[in-house]
Design a protein around this motif. Structure first.
Motif, short mmCIF file in Angstrom:
data_model
loop_
_atom_site.label_atom_id
_atom_site.label_comp_id
_atom_site.label_asym_id
_atom_site.label_seq_id
_atom_site.Cartn_x
_atom_site.Cartn_y
_atom_site.Cartn_z
N ALA A 239 0.84 -1.20 0.00
CA ALA A 239 0.00 0.00 0.00
C ALA A 239 0.87 1.25 0.00
N GLN A 240 1.93 1.27 0.79
CA GLN A 240 2.82 2.43 0.83
C GLN A 240 3.53 2.61 -0.50
N SER A 241 3.90 1.52 -1.14
CA SER A 241 4.55 1.60 -2.45
C SER A 241 3.61 2.21 -3.48
N ARG A 242 2.34 1.80 -3.46
CA ARG A 242 1.37 2.39 -4.40
C ARG A 242 1.18 3.88 -4.12
N ILE A 243 1.15 4.27 -2.87
CA ILE A 243 1.01 5.69 -2.52
C ILE A 243 2.22 6.48 -3.02
N ASN A 244 3.42 5.95 -2.82
CA ASN A 244 4.64 6.63 -3.27
C ASN A 244 4.66 6.78 -4.78
N GLU A 245 4.27 5.73 -5.51
CA GLU A 245 4.25 5.81 -6.97
C GLU A 245 3.25 6.85 -7.45
N ALA A 246 2.09 6.93 -6.79
CA ALA A 246 1.09 7.92 -7.17
C ALA A 246 1.58 9.33 -6.90
N GLU A 247 2.27 9.53 -5.80
CA GLU A 247 2.79 10.87 -5.49
C GLU A 247 3.84 11.30 -6.50
N VAL A 248 4.73 10.39 -6.88
CA VAL A 248 5.78 10.73 -7.84
C VAL A 248 5.20 10.96 -9.22
N ALA A 249 4.25 10.14 -9.62
CA ALA A 249 3.65 10.27 -10.95
C ALA A 249 2.86 11.56 -11.08
N GLY A 250 2.20 11.98 -10.01
CA GLY A 250 1.38 13.18 -10.08
C GLY A 250 2.15 14.47 -9.89
N GLY A 251 3.37 14.38 -9.41
CA GLY A 251 4.15 15.59 -9.15
C GLY A 251 4.82 16.13 -10.40
N ALA B 163 7.77 17.75 -12.76
CA ALA B 163 9.22 17.63 -12.80
C ALA B 163 9.80 18.89 -12.16
N SER B 164 10.59 18.71 -11.16
CA SER B 164 11.05 19.84 -10.37
C SER B 164 12.55 20.04 -10.51
N ARG B 165 12.95 21.29 -10.61
CA ARG B 165 14.38 21.60 -10.59
C ARG B 165 14.96 21.44 -9.19
N LEU B 166 14.08 21.51 -8.20
CA LEU B 166 14.52 21.37 -6.82
C LEU B 166 15.09 19.98 -6.58
N ARG B 167 14.51 18.95 -7.22
CA ARG B 167 15.04 17.61 -7.08
C ARG B 167 16.46 17.53 -7.62
N LEU B 168 16.70 18.15 -8.76
CA LEU B 168 18.04 18.15 -9.34
C LEU B 168 19.02 18.89 -8.44
N TRP B 169 18.58 20.01 -7.88
CA TRP B 169 19.43 20.80 -7.02
C TRP B 169 19.80 20.03 -5.76
N ARG B 170 18.83 19.33 -5.17
CA ARG B 170 19.11 18.54 -3.98
C ARG B 170 20.07 17.39 -4.29
N SER B 171 19.87 16.76 -5.42
CA SER B 171 20.77 15.67 -5.81
C SER B 171 22.19 16.19 -5.99
N PHE B 172 22.31 17.31 -6.69
CA PHE B 172 23.62 17.90 -6.91
C PHE B 172 24.28 18.27 -5.58
N LEU B 173 23.52 18.90 -4.70
CA LEU B 173 24.06 19.29 -3.40
C LEU B 173 24.46 18.07 -2.58
N GLY B 174 23.66 17.01 -2.64
CA GLY B 174 24.00 15.78 -1.93
C GLY B 174 25.30 15.17 -2.42
N TRP B 175 25.49 15.14 -3.74
CA TRP B 175 26.73 14.59 -4.29
C TRP B 175 27.94 15.45 -3.92
N VAL B 176 27.79 16.75 -4.01
CA VAL B 176 28.91 17.65 -3.68
C VAL B 176 29.29 17.50 -2.20
N LEU B 177 28.29 17.50 -1.33
CA LEU B 177 28.58 17.36 0.10
C LEU B 177 29.18 15.99 0.42
N SER B 178 28.72 14.96 -0.26
CA SER B 178 29.29 13.62 -0.05
C SER B 178 30.74 13.56 -0.50
N LEU B 179 31.04 14.17 -1.64
CA LEU B 179 32.43 14.19 -2.12
C LEU B 179 33.32 15.02 -1.19
#
Length: 100
Positions: A26-38, A40-56
């Motif tokens: 049930a949680q997996s179906r809820i997560n898929e619905a949230e991602v499908a309905g959202g 495309a955000s630049r914020l996701r890319l920014w967070r990913s980039f920041l996460g990689w930079v901080l990890s490095l």
């Protein structure tokens, strides 16, 4: 008689302790619905980039500065700027939700 008690006990146990596989599905179906309905955000890319930079940066501060530089380049370690591990850890832990 025993089969009735076993069935009753199984029913009561099922009500008290929920089935994890059904909950996960049930949680997996809820997560898929949230991602499908959202959108495309630049914020996701920014967070990913920041996460990689901080990890490095974290890897550099821990592995590079504390292990590799002193072992292979002992004289070079004296010319490096001061460590920024405290600031990197604060940002990384805050981003991961493990901060204060």
């Amino acid at each position: 008689m025993w089969s009735f008690l076993a069935k009753l006990g199984g029913t009561l146990l099922g009500k008290i302790i929920p089935d994890r596989s059904k909950t996960n599905e049930a949680q997996s179906r809820i997560n898929e619905a949230e991602v499908a309905g959202g959108p495309a955000s630049r914020l996701r890319l920014w967070r990913s980039f920041l996460g990689w930079v901080l990890s490095l940066l974290f890897a550099w501060e821990v592995v590079g500065r504390l292990i590799i530089i002193p072992m292979f380049f002992p004289g070079f370690g004296k010319t490096l700027p001061p460590s920024a591990l405290d600031q990197i850890m604060a940002l990384l832990m805050g981003m991961l939700g493990l901060g204060w």
